[in-house]
Write a protein that holds these residues in place. Structure first.
Motif, PDB file in Angstrom:
ATOM      1  N   SER A  70       7.661  61.676 -10.717  1.00  0.00           N
ATOM      2  CA  SER A  70       8.888  61.556  -9.951  1.00  0.00           C
ATOM      3  C   SER A  70       9.985  62.352 -10.636  1.00  0.00           C
ATOM      4  O   SER A  70      10.143  62.278 -11.852  1.00  0.00           O
ATOM      5  CB  SER A  70       9.278  60.074  -9.860  1.00  0.00           C
ATOM      6  N   ASP A  71      10.724  63.112  -9.860  1.00  0.00           N
ATOM      7  CA  ASP A  71      11.851  63.873 -10.393  1.00  0.00           C
ATOM      8  C   ASP A  71      13.125  63.351  -9.731  1.00  0.00           C
ATOM      9  O   ASP A  71      13.510  63.818  -8.656  1.00  0.00           O
ATOM     10  CB  ASP A  71      11.674  65.358 -10.114  1.00  0.00           C
ATOM     11  N   PRO A  72      13.766  62.361 -10.363  1.00  0.00           N
ATOM     12  CA  PRO A  72      14.950  61.768  -9.740  1.00  0.00           C
ATOM     13  C   PRO A  72      16.098  62.754  -9.553  1.00  0.00           C
ATOM     14  O   PRO A  72      16.893  62.621  -8.633  1.00  0.00           O
ATOM     15  CB  PRO A  72      15.348  60.648 -10.692  1.00  0.00           C
ATOM     16  N   GLY A  98      -5.214  55.583  -7.766  1.00  0.00           N
ATOM     17  CA  GLY A  98      -4.569  55.572  -9.069  1.00  0.00           C
ATOM     18  C   GLY A  98      -4.244  56.959  -9.580  1.00  0.00           C
ATOM     19  O   GLY A  98      -4.849  57.949  -9.190  1.00  0.00           O
ATOM     20  N   SER A  99      -3.287  56.997 -10.469  1.00  0.00           N
ATOM     21  CA  SER A  99      -2.873  58.232 -11.126  1.00  0.00           C
ATOM     22  C   SER A  99      -3.544  58.317 -12.485  1.00  0.00           C
ATOM     23  O   SER A  99      -3.849  57.305 -13.108  1.00  0.00           O
ATOM     24  CB  SER A  99      -1.352  58.230 -11.303  1.00  0.00           C
ATOM     25  N   THR A 100      -3.735  59.542 -12.945  1.00  0.00           N
ATOM     26  CA  THR A 100      -4.299  59.746 -14.278  1.00  0.00           C
ATOM     27  C   THR A 100      -3.214  60.086 -15.292  1.00  0.00           C
ATOM     28  O   THR A 100      -3.525  60.448 -16.416  1.00  0.00           O
ATOM     29  CB  THR A 100      -5.342  60.885 -14.248  1.00  0.00           C
ATOM     30  N   CYS A 101      -1.959  59.969 -14.874  1.00  0.00           N
ATOM     31  CA  CYS A 101      -0.841  60.282 -15.779  1.00  0.00           C
ATOM     32  C   CYS A 101      -0.805  59.303 -16.942  1.00  0.00           C
ATOM     33  O   CYS A 101      -1.016  58.107 -16.765  1.00  0.00           O
ATOM     34  CB  CYS A 101       0.497  60.163 -15.055  1.00  0.00           C
ATOM     35  N   ARG A 102      -0.511  59.849 -18.100  1.00  0.00           N
ATOM     36  CA  ARG A 102      -0.214  58.973 -19.217  1.00  0.00           C
ATOM     37  C   ARG A 102       1.134  58.332 -18.943  1.00  0.00           C
ATOM     38  O   ARG A 102       1.997  58.959 -18.331  1.00  0.00           O
ATOM     39  CB  ARG A 102      -0.164  59.748 -20.524  1.00  0.00           C
ATOM     40  N   PRO A 103       1.311  57.102 -19.382  1.00  0.00           N
ATOM     41  CA  PRO A 103       2.608  56.466 -19.143  1.00  0.00           C
ATOM     42  C   PRO A 103       3.743  57.304 -19.727  1.00  0.00           C
ATOM     43  O   PRO A 103       3.724  57.666 -20.890  1.00  0.00           O
ATOM     44  CB  PRO A 103       2.493  55.128 -19.867  1.00  0.00           C
ATOM     45  N   GLU A 104       4.654  57.671 -18.880  1.00  0.00           N
ATOM     46  CA  GLU A 104       5.843  58.385 -19.300  1.00  0.00           C
ATOM     47  C   GLU A 104       6.974  57.952 -18.376  1.00  0.00           C
ATOM     48  O   GLU A 104       6.743  57.304 -17.364  1.00  0.00           O
ATOM     49  CB  GLU A 104       5.651  59.904 -19.263  1.00  0.00           C
ATOM     50  N   THR A 105       8.152  58.312 -18.707  1.00  0.00           N
ATOM     51  CA  THR A 105       9.320  57.840 -17.971  1.00  0.00           C
ATOM     52  C   THR A 105       9.220  58.075 -16.475  1.00  0.00           C
ATOM     53  O   THR A 105       9.489  57.190 -15.685  1.00  0.00           O
ATOM     54  CB  THR A 105      10.593  58.522 -18.508  1.00  0.00           C
ATOM     55  N   ASN A 106       8.824  59.242 -16.041  1.00  0.00           N
ATOM     56  CA  ASN A 106       8.832  59.571 -14.620  1.00  0.00           C
ATOM     57  C   ASN A 106       7.458  59.564 -13.965  1.00  0.00           C
ATOM     58  O   ASN A 106       7.332  59.978 -12.818  1.00  0.00           O
ATOM     59  CB  ASN A 106       9.513  60.932 -14.407  1.00  0.00           C
ATOM     60  N   ALA A 107       6.431  59.138 -14.697  1.00  0.00           N
ATOM     61  CA  ALA A 107       5.086  59.095 -14.127  1.00  0.00           C
ATOM     62  C   ALA A 107       4.949  57.900 -13.192  1.00  0.00           C
ATOM     63  O   ALA A 107       5.516  56.837 -13.435  1.00  0.00           O
ATOM     64  CB  ALA A 107       4.041  59.008 -15.228  1.00  0.00           C
ATOM     65  N   LEU A 108       4.206  58.085 -12.111  1.00  0.00           N
ATOM     66  CA  LEU A 108       3.915  56.996 -11.192  1.00  0.00           C
ATOM     67  C   LEU A 108       2.471  56.563 -11.375  1.00  0.00           C
ATOM     68  O   LEU A 108       1.614  57.369 -11.743  1.00  0.00           O
ATOM     69  CB  LEU A 108       4.161  57.435  -9.745  1.00  0.00           C
ATOM     70  N   ALA A 109       2.208  55.297 -11.114  1.00  0.00           N
ATOM     71  CA  ALA A 109       0.882  54.721 -11.337  1.00  0.00           C
ATOM     72  C   ALA A 109      -0.126  55.095 -10.254  1.00  0.00           C
ATOM     73  O   ALA A 109      -1.330  55.008 -10.474  1.00  0.00           O
ATOM     74  CB  ALA A 109       0.984  53.199 -11.442  1.00  0.00           C
ATOM     75  N   GLY A 110       0.345  55.491  -9.087  1.00  0.00           N
ATOM     76  CA  GLY A 110      -0.576  55.838  -8.017  1.00  0.00           C
ATOM     77  C   GLY A 110       0.120  55.938  -6.679  1.00  0.00           C
ATOM     78  O   GLY A 110       1.348  55.945  -6.586  1.00  0.00           O
ATOM     79  N   VAL A 111      -0.708  56.005  -5.627  1.00  0.00           N
ATOM     80  CA  VAL A 111      -0.236  56.105  -4.247  1.00  0.00           C
ATOM     81  C   VAL A 111      -0.792  54.933  -3.463  1.00  0.00           C
ATOM     82  O   VAL A 111      -1.997  54.670  -3.500  1.00  0.00           O
ATOM     83  CB  VAL A 111      -0.707  57.410  -3.569  1.00  0.00           C
TER      84      VAL A 111
END
Length: 128
Positions: A5-7, A36-49
């Protein structure tokens, strides 16, 4: 699948393999699913759709801040158009990206939809 996500720009950037985009397109067409998302937890990462059927009108793309999910919901006609666009990105070997942006009078997006950038699994912009 990677969702960020890019706020600052009010958009979500989605990168996925062709298979993941095809699964997302199928979920959108059906009107149900959680990917699910494969992003590592980070400030703007989302968990999935998360995909839901609603009566519309149109398709609403929004962020569930509590669950850190991108939510796609809407009527079957709007979801069918979005699903076809996602399938096209999954199979178009020319590469590039797709901007899904609401504007007044948009034929399938509902007012209030976040902008979504879908990156081709086949690389950057076409050479031709």
């Amino acid at each position: 699948m990677r969702l960020v996500s890019d706020p600052a720009f009010g958009e979500v950037d989605l990168s996925a393999s062709a298979e993941e985009l095809a699964r997302l397109a199928s979920a959108v067409a059906r009107g149900e699913g959680l990917l699910g998302s494969t992003c590592r937890p980070e400030t703007n990462a989302l968990a999935g759709v998360k995909v839901d059927k609603t009566s519309g009108p149109g398709v609403l793309i929004h962020r569930d801040a509590e669950q850190q999910l991108l939510v796609i919901s809407g009527d079957s006609a709007g979801r069918a158009v979005l699903a076809e666009n996602l399938r096209a990105m999954a199979t178009d070997e020319e590469g590039g990206h797709l901007h899904i942006d609401y504007f007044p009078g948009h034929f399938y997006l509902a007012e209030g939809s976040l902008s979504l950038v879908v990156n081709s699994p086949h690389g950057g912009m076409p050479i031709s």
